[in-house]
Structures are given as structure tokens and as C-alpha cells.
Scaffold this active site. Structure first.
Site, PDB file in Angstrom:
ATOM      1  N   HIS A   1      28.365  50.621  48.350  1.00  0.00           N
ATOM      2  CA  HIS A   1      27.685  51.246  47.452  1.00  0.00           C
ATOM      3  C   HIS A   1      26.676  51.716  47.696  1.00  0.00           C
ATOM      4  O   HIS A   1      25.841  52.341  46.854  1.00  0.00           O
ATOM      5  CB  HIS A   1      28.103  50.173  46.000  1.00  0.00           C
ATOM      6  CG  HIS A   1      29.226  50.190  45.583  1.00  0.00           C
ATOM      7  ND1 HIS A   1      29.417  50.129  44.068  1.00  0.00           N
ATOM      8  CD2 HIS A   1      30.639  50.341  46.116  1.00  0.00           C
ATOM      9  CE1 HIS A   1      30.686  50.043  43.916  1.00  0.00           C
ATOM     10  NE2 HIS A   1      31.421  50.428  45.026  1.00  0.00           N
TER      11      HIS A   1
ATOM     12  N   GLU B   1      52.016  35.843  66.342  1.00  0.00           N
ATOM     13  CA  GLU B   1      52.541  36.785  65.432  1.00  0.00           C
ATOM     14  C   GLU B   1      52.149  38.319  65.726  1.00  0.00           C
ATOM     15  O   GLU B   1      51.033  38.355  66.575  1.00  0.00           O
ATOM     16  CB  GLU B   1      52.021  36.521  64.133  1.00  0.00           C
ATOM     17  CG  GLU B   1      52.619  35.262  63.406  1.00  0.00           C
ATOM     18  CD  GLU B   1      54.019  35.440  62.768  1.00  0.00           C
ATOM     19  OE1 GLU B   1      54.791  35.056  63.544  1.00  0.00           O
ATOM     20  OE2 GLU B   1      54.054  36.031  61.854  1.00  0.00           O
TER      21      GLU B   1
ATOM     22  N   LYS C   1      44.358  56.503  41.222  1.00  0.00           N
ATOM     23  CA  LYS C   1      45.010  56.724  42.272  1.00  0.00           C
ATOM     24  C   LYS C   1      45.201  55.318  43.098  1.00  0.00           C
ATOM     25  O   LYS C   1      46.045  55.225  43.945  1.00  0.00           O
ATOM     26  CB  LYS C   1      44.051  57.613  43.124  1.00  0.00           C
ATOM     27  CG  LYS C   1      44.613  58.108  44.516  1.00  0.00           C
ATOM     28  CD  LYS C   1      43.670  59.274  44.666  1.00  0.00           C
ATOM     29  CE  LYS C   1      44.158  59.893  46.132  1.00  0.00           C
ATOM     30  NZ  LYS C   1      43.260  60.891  46.685  1.00  0.00           N
ATOM     31  N   ASP C   2      44.347  54.577  43.115  1.00  0.00           N
ATOM     32  CA  ASP C   2      44.319  53.133  43.687  1.00  0.00           C
ATOM     33  C   ASP C   2      45.605  52.488  43.234  1.00  0.00           C
ATOM     34  O   ASP C   2      46.226  51.535  43.835  1.00  0.00           O
ATOM     35  CB  ASP C   2      43.213  52.380  43.348  1.00  0.00           C
ATOM     36  CG  ASP C   2      42.223  52.677  44.583  1.00  0.00           C
ATOM     37  OD1 ASP C   2      40.829  52.263  44.487  1.00  0.00           O
ATOM     38  OD2 ASP C   2      42.554  53.434  45.381  1.00  0.00           O
TER      39      ASP C   2
ATOM     40  N   SER D   1      31.093  55.986  49.664  1.00  0.00           N
ATOM     41  CA  SER D   1      32.344  56.055  50.634  1.00  0.00           C
ATOM     42  C   SER D   1      31.978  57.425  51.605  1.00  0.00           C
ATOM     43  O   SER D   1      31.317  58.500  50.930  1.00  0.00           O
ATOM     44  CB  SER D   1      33.475  56.455  50.019  1.00  0.00           C
ATOM     45  OG  SER D   1      33.871  55.260  49.108  1.00  0.00           O
TER      46      SER D   1
END
Lengths: 255, 420, 184
Positions: free
Chosen positions: B215, B287, B243-244, B219
Site C-alpha cells: 500500500h 510433494e 472481481k476478487d 499495485s
């Protein structure tokens, strides 16, 4: 951007699809894929097959193989009534105690007991089996590559060793066991068991049924999982549609 | 939200907010927060990762309520969860497959950063904090995998803790210290359990730092150019919340598919057998999300050097912001790097394939080449390409690019937009 | 810019009701999803199948002589088995039911009058009352006495004094023979 993603994805898929090199370090033929009632997204267990498989386990396999993660009460899920379950449990003698004299004693089994193992410990199991340890079968379908197909193939896979094969003393030749030498003698022969529902007890039939039973033993929640999964996926598909519509509506004035 | 006494709730909230400005804070950082208007769906992976962290902690806590961290009981307690605990199978499979999902999301998030130059000034610390999170995730997942005490749990723990014996002089003492004994055993299991429970909360703290750093300068965006003004942004709510959320539902479809229909696909059948210290499985494999590092480790014939390179492949990421010399952020405007980036993606996937297979024949050759390329990519190509490449002209601003594609300008970004 | 965008979402424009309905549906779906997700977590805390599985305990009564008491463990709790004397049985039967806080006839609490079987957990706050061992304080009625807050039970384990609201509970049991009972 998209074409780059597709190019990389195709190349990666090609690389990943290369056969895992010598994964089992043997030359077993490819595992024949059987039709299982529990296959696929809508798979369920065939209770008749599970009961026959339990009969095979009880009368043949349980002589050497424990299923420590199963309880007699679990049999209620494969179609036995509460009374039948109590009766089955009671045919087994369970070690309990200590009593007030400090001694362990035997008593008939109850539904809440785990399946009585054939041997009290690993050493006793080895002593009775020429040093080999019969593995616990409660997870065997999950613990082997190929799952139910492997168990079924193995049980059907006993044959004469090919010419020149050095079979060690006391071992048997099985087509699908890694290394081809298995300590277990062929456990199934035609009519080794008389099925309660009258199905002819051929070796392939018994192998198929016991493999089904062992799949259930390893994954008793499969049907629940598939059913819940269907509801969840359906819900999410609808939600995706609604959320996408909402997203488009909110963004409309901006685009 | 209707109130029986209108104004009462909002008065209480205002009273609290005046003393502890949580509403102002949330409003500033989650509602009004100016976000570049041109973010693509590749920017969903950050919030998705954060959500997975919460899911992993929630499922983990509920598993911890039923699990017994003792070598003699651990495997059986997991089977009890799977068979007897109400919805135990669901919580367990959600946790198990959630780990895989978490890594898929984070790796995608990282590749996004590499492609669009999100690690470049002034976001170097943001990137570095992300690498710290990755390292913590690797440690957490490794220890978590040991907890069911299956065959692979035990032997993977043995192999990886044995790596530390490569350290000269004190190596074996360190291994004994880690084990709490002469082999992996109950003391090892107990301490892994304690740390596995602890580390995710450390991850939460680092994620918070990661968000604070984010922040600070806002972004990055697909064009890689700085924000020039309010016309380049949209408020986070409702544009990016919806959107998220949409991205979350699509992700959940993938996650749910694994949990409900292929819960053991990403794992190893061998781990359905209880640990046997007297017998090693034919192929010890970690894994899938640890396979590339495992491949690098095995590609080097020398034990110590292999350990150094394997750990080094992760620690190398810390200095990525300084390895890349390009004045331009986004690969969209970097004609050479744009292709070379995909070589890294393919290389990492190849390393994964190498790690999954026994080290024989072709696997070894590919592994060595892929390891070599990995280090060359960062240590040689990054600096070189940045210097030699001629970047395409950048748009004047996001708004210009989005609304018209108008105006071009050579060179890098101007002064970053100040924090509003 | 942000204002304009914001206004588009909440201002009065044609198609607004459809947009709001969509938002409402979205929120509702979200709410259902959250609720559906929380339930398995909570339910996982409920007793698991192995805990619920029918568990029974058989008790051999032969060693319990007349006047003696035995404590056995059943489903994690103590069960008091009292081989009552005729005096104790008479004392229990002679009580005026309406005097009792939790009215119950003694004959309704036993299958055979000389065997009293009750769960040894005080119905006040869960302590284990005294009276099972020789030398224990049995309270003024010769039954049981709870030391935690002074509840007093009679020879039918009914509450007579003190804060407990109910008589000691009688568990499900059956006589599988004259000298054995099966609890549960």
C-alpha cells in the site's frame, strides 16, 4: 499474452506426459482397468459386491491379514442390520482386561470393537508366515499405485514363471507384483467361498468383490464425498455465473 | 442495514472509530483505495493466496483438535479423523489439498511479479517480503507433511534433515539437534508439530508487512508504468472486491474438484502406509511443490554443493530486484525478456518432472541442464537482457493507454504517485 | 472519476433495480456459502462415531455381598452398584413421594429391589458423591453425600437435601443372568 500461456502450457503438458521413467523398476504389463461401481464422479458402492467381498475377506484373507482401522460397527454401512452386525462381532473372541485378578481374558466381540487381528503382533505374524509380514489391508487400496485395479490384477495374476526366471525358495510368481516374486501363495481358488447370495465364486469374481470391499475399507466416505462434492460444484457453478454477471454490471460504466 | 433506532448503531461506531479508527482505516485501505484501473486477472492471485492462508489456518486448527502428535498414535489419529470424526474427511482433505492450492496460487503470483517487473524499484522490499513468505511456507509444509507419520512422512523427514549433515564440521551435530535423537522419531514429530502450528502465524505477520509495503506504492499493473493521477485508478470497492470475489469462486471450483473428486491425486500412495523405520520406500519423493528444489539438490554430484544450490535457488530470489537491469518494468514492452520469461517457466516445470522421477538416464541429463539454466537465467540473462534489449515505447499513462492508447514515451516511469 | 464510477453504482439510473437485485443475489449467495462452510467445522467438534458407538460394560455381581457397594466405570463415568439390605430397601420404599424434590418411587428406579444401579455423578455440578467406600460419610439418610456443596441422597439415591435438583440418574441396564448386569 494468451498465446504465450498456451505455448508454455502445451510444452509443459508434453513434458509432464512423458512416462515416468522406470517408476516401479520392473516390467509389469500395464494394469488392466476394471469397471468399478465407484469409478467416476457419480460412483457409488455396490453393497452386494461389498458384502461378498467381506465374505471373501472374512473366510480367506483374515487368516493372515488384519484390518485394524475397521470396526465391526462399520459393517452397518455395507448393508448389514444392527443384529447382523452384533452377530458377526460376537463370532470373534476379543482380548479384554485386565480383570480384577490382573489377568487379560477373552470375550465375544461387540460392534464397538475393532476387527480382531489374526496375530497379536508383527513378530507372531512373521513367525507364522516364513518371515514375511502380511500387510494390514484397511488402507491397501490407497497405499498401492493402481488402487483397486492393482489389487484385482494381483489376485488374478498368479501364473507359472517364464522360462529362465529365478524364483526364490518359498516365493510365488505374480505378473503384477513389483519384482514378480510375492511371498503370499495364491489365496483364491474357484469356489473357495460359497457366496451367501448365490453368485458363482470364480477367482475373478472373488478378486473383484474383495477389491471393492477393500476400496470401501480404505475410503468409507467416498459416497458422502461424491454427493457433497456434486452439491458444492453445482452451487459454485451457479455462483460463478451470478458473480460474473455482477462483476460485468459493476464494471460496465468503466469499460 | 435497517436499525430499530436509526442512528444508534452508527453513533456507536463513530464513538469507537474516533478512538480506534478502524472504520477510517478499512475505508482507506479496502474501499476508497485507488487501484490501477487496468489490472488483469493475474492480479487476483494475491488476495486468493491470503484467503488460502486463512483456510489453511482454520482447517489446521480443527485438525489439531483431533490429532495426536505421538509417533505411536499419529497415523491412527489421522485415520480416526478420516473415518469417525464428523466431516473429518472434509477438513483433512481440505487441508491437504489446500496446501497444494496455496503453492499453485503463490507460484503463479510470483511468476506474475517476474513477468510484469513488480519486484522493481520502489517495490524491492515488497518482493523480498514475499520471498520470506515463500520460505516460511516451504518450512511449514515440509513439517506438516511429516505429521501423518506415513512412510513418506518419515523418510522425507529423514532425507531432508540429513541434508544438514553436509555442513562441514558441525553438520552431524546439527542433525542430531534437529532430530532430538539418533534418527527421526517421536521427539522430531513433537517439535515439528509445535513449529507447524506456530509458523503460519509468523506468515500472517509477514503477510501484513507485505500488505503495508504494497500500500506504500500501490499495485503494479500490466503496463508497468506509474500512476499519474486519479484518472488512472478506480476505488478498490466495488470494482476489485467483486472481481476478487468472482476469481475466488472460479478458484474454489478447482479446489473443490480436487477435494471432492481427486483428493489423493497430488499426493503419494506410499504415505497411506504407516511409517516403518526399518524399510525405505522405493522412491522417496517430496510433494510436487518442492520437486524443483529436490531436482536441483540431486542434480549436483557433490552433497554439500547440492545443498547449497538447492537452498541457493530460493535465496537467489532475494536479489532479483538488483539482478534485473532493465529500466522498463513490464515484459509487455520488453521484446526479448518476454520470451525468455517463458523459458524459466518451462525450466521450472522440467525441474519438477526431474524431481518426480528416479535419477537415471535422461532424467539426470535434463536435471543438470535445467539446474544450470535456472541459475544462468537469473545471474546472467537478467542483467544482460536488461542492458542489451531495446524496450518498446511506453504509453504516457494508464488512462491514456486504456481510453485511447494515446501518446508514447520512451524510457522508464516518472515519479511514482504520492500516497494520497 | 471515482465519484462518477461510484454514482453509477448507487445513483438513480435505468437498470438500477436489476443491478441492485444482482448485488443482492450475490450477497445472498455469499452468505449461504459462508454458512455452509462453517457447519462442517462446528459439527466436527460433536462426538465422533467411535465415541458414539454403542459401548457396554458387563458387571459380575457375585463378589458384591449384601450391604456392599461397587463402583464401575461406564462411558467414562462412575456407576454405583449397591447390594441393598432389607432395611435400606424398606427405608427407600417408606418415603412419602410428595416430600421429594424429584418425586420418584423406589420401585421405579430398580429392576430387582436388592440391586440399586445409578450413575455416581451429583446432579448439582458433577462431583462424585461419597458413600461407596467403607468409612465414607453416607449422609443422614444412609445413602450418599456429596462433599462439594452438601447434597444428600437417600438409599434410593434420591436427592433429599442440598442444592442438587435431581435424583442420581439410572443408566440403561439389563440383567443378563441373576448375577450379571450389562450396562448400556
Amino acid at each position: 499474452m494468451l498465446k504465450h500461456v498456451l505455448a508454455a502450457a502445451t510444452l509443459s503438458a508434453t513434458i509432464s506426459a512423458l512416462p515416468p521413467i522406470a517408476r516401479a523398476a520392473d516390467e509389469s504389463p500395464p494394469l488392466p482397468h476394471q469397471e468399478w461401481s465407484f469409478d467416476g464422479v457419480f460412483g457409488t458402492y455396490d453393497r452386494a459386491s461389498l458384502q461378498r467381498g467381506f465374505q471373501v475377506y472374512k473366510e480367506v484373507c483374515s487368516v493372515c491379514h488384519p484390518v485394524k482401522h475397521l470396526y465391526y460397527r462399520d459393517l452397518a454401512e455395507i448393508g448389514y442390520s444392527e443384529d447382523e452386525v452384533k452377530a458377526i462381532a460376537a463370532t470373534y473372541q476379543v482380548t479384554d482386561g485386565p480383570n480384577d485378578q490382573g489377568e487379560m481374558y477373552q470375550r465375544p466381540g461387540r460392534p464397538s470393537d475393532p476387527f480382531v487381528p489374526p496375530f497379536p503382533n508383527d513378530q507372531a505374524a512373521r513367525a507364522a508366515n516364513n518371515g514375511a509380514l502380511p500387510p494390514d489391508l484397511s488402507m491397501i487400496v490407497k497405499a498401492r499405485e493402481g488402487g483397486a485395479d492393482y489389487v484385482d490384477a494381483l489376485l488374478n495374476g498368479y501364473k507359472e514363471p517364464p522360462a529362465g526366471f529365478n524364483l526364490l525358495q518359498g516365493m510365488q510368481y505374480d505378473e503384477y507384483f513389483p519384482g514378480h516374486q510375492i511371498a503370499m501363495p495364491p489365496p483364491l481358488s474357484d469356489n473357495a467361498v460359497t457366496f451367501a447370495d448365490g453368485t458363482p465364486a470364480t477367482v475373478p469374481q472373488m478378486a473383484h468383490d474383495v477389491a471393492s470391499f477393500l476400496t470401501w475399507a480404505a475410503e468409507p466416505n467416498l459416497e458422502d464425498r461424491h454427493r457433497t462434492g456434486f452439491k458444492v460444484m453445482l452451487f459454485l457453478v451457479v455462483a460463478a455465473g451470478v458473480f460474473y454477471a455482477a462483476k460485468r454490471k459493476i464494471w460496465a460504466p468503466v469499460h | 442495514m435497517a436499525d430499530a433506532r436509526p442512528g444508534a448503531m452508527s453513533r456507536i461506531i463513530r464513538w469507537i472509530d474516533y478512538r480506534l479508527p478502524f472504520v477510517q482505516f478499512l475505508n482507506h485501505h479496502l474501499v476508497e483505495y485507488p487501484t490501477p484501473r487496468n489490472l488483469s486477472y493475474w492480479w487476483n492471485y494475491g488476495s486468493l493466496s491470503g484467503i488460502m492462508l486463512v483456510v489453511m489456518i482454520a482447517t489446521g486448527i480443527f485438525l489439531a483438535m483431533q490429532y495426536t502428535p505421538h509417533a505411536d498414535y499419529a497415523f491412527d489419529s489421522v485415520e480416526r479423523i478420516m473415518r469417525d470424526v464428523n466431516y473429518g474427511w472434509l477438513v483433512r482433505y481440505a487441508h491437504m489439498n489446500g496446501a497444494s492450492m496455496f503453492f499453485i496460487l503463490v507460484y503463479t503470483h510470483m511468476f506474475r511479479g517476474l513477468y510484469y517487473g513488480s519486484y522493481k524499484a520502489p517495490r524491492e522490499l515488497l518482493w523480498i517480503l514475499g520471498v520470506v513468505i515463500l520460505i516460511l511456507m516451504i518450512a511449514t509444509s515440509f513439517m506438516g507433511y511429516v505429521l501423518p507419520w506415513g512412510q513418506m512422512s518419515y523418510w522425507a523427514a529423514t532425507v531432508i534433515t540429513n541434508l544438514f549433515s553436509a555442513i562441514p564440521l558441525i553438520g552431524q551435530s546439527i542433525v542430531t539437534l534437529l532430530w532430538g535423537g539418533f534418527t527421526v522419531g517421536n521427539p522430531t514429530l513433537n517439535r515439528f508439530y509445535a513449529l507447524h502450528y506456530l509458523l503460519p502465524f509468523i506468515i500472517v505477520a509477514v503477510v501484513l508487512l507485505h500488505l503495508i509495503a504494497l500500500h506504500r506504492f500501490h499495485s503494479n499493473n500490466p503496463l508497468g508504468i506509474d500512476l499519474k493521477g486519479p484518472q488512472d485508478t478506480l476505488p478498490f470497492h466495488p470494482y476489485f472486491t467483486i472481481k476478487d470475489l468472482f476469481g475466488l469462486v472460479v478458484f474454489l471450483l478447482v479446489y473443490a474438484f480436487f477435494v471432492f473428486y481427486a483428493p489423493n491425486f497430488l499426493g503419494s500412495p506410499v504415505n497411506s502406509m504407516p511409517a516403518n523405520p526399518m524399510q525405505t520406500p522405493n522412491h522417496i519423493v517430496p510433494e510436487w511443490y518442492l520437486l524443483p528444489y529436490y531436482a536441483i539438490l540431486r542434480s549436483v554430484p557433490n552433497k554439500l554443493f547440492g545443498v547449497i544450490l538447492a537452498f541457493g535457488s530460493i535465496f537467489l530470489l532475494f536479489i532479483v530486484p538488483w539482478l534485473d537491469t532493465s529500466p522498463v518494468r513490464s515484459a509487455r514492452f520488453r521484446p526479448v525478456y518476454k520470451w525468455v520469461f517463458w523459458l524459466l517457466v518451462i525450466d521450472v516445470i522440467a525441474l519438477g518432472w526431474v524431481g518426480a522421477n528416479p535419477p537415471e538416464g535422461l532424467v539426470v541429463t535434463v536435471g543438470q541442464f535445467a539446474t544450470f539454466y535456472y541459475f544462468i537465467h537469473f545471474l546472467v540473462l537478467f542483467p544482460l537482457i536488461g542492458k542489451l534489449e531495446r524496450p518498446r515505447p511506453l504509453p504516457l499513462s494508464i488512462a491514456a493507454a486504456v481510453l485511447q492508447g494515446g501518446g508514447t514515451r520512451l524510457g522508464g516511469a516518472g515519479a511514482p504517485m504520492a500516497k494520497p | 472519476m471515482a465519484d462518477l464510477a461510484h454514482q453509477n453504482v448507487t445513483g438513480a439510473h435505468p437498470g438500477e433495480t436489476r443491478r441492485d437485485f444482482l448485488i443482492l443475489t450475490t450477497a445472498a449467495i455469499g452468505g449461504v456459502a459462508v454458512a455452509a462452510t462453517i457447519w462442517p467445522f462446528i459439527d466436527s467438534l460433536n462426538p465422533a462415531r467411535d465415541t458414539l458407538a454403542e459401548s457396554t460394560t458387563e458387571v459380575d455381581l457375585v463378589p458384591v455381598q449384601l450391604g456392599q457397594r461397587l463402583t464401575v466405570k461406564w462411558r467414562g463415568k462412575p456407576v454405583f452398584i449397591d447390594h441393598r439390605t432389607p432395611e435400606e430397601i424398606k427405608a427407600a420404599a417408606d418415603v412419602n413421594i410428595s416430600d421429594l424434590r424429584d418425586p420418584q418411587k423406589d420401585s421405579d428406579r430398580v429392576k430387582k429391589p436388592e440391586w440399586l444401579v445409578v450413575i455416581g455423578v451429583c446432579t448439582h455440578l458433577g462431583c462424585i458423591p461419597l458413600g461407596q467406600r467403607a468409612g465414607d460419610d453416607r449422609g443422614p439418610y444412609g445413602g450418599w453425600f456429596c462433599p462439594c456443596h452438601g447434597s444428600v441422597y437417600d438409599t434410593s439415591a434420591r436427592i433429599r437435601q442440598g442444592p442438587a435438583p435431581l435424583n442420581l440418574a439410572v443408566p440403561p441396564y439389563d440383567f443378563t443372568s441373576d448375577t450379571t448386569i450389562k450396562l448400556g
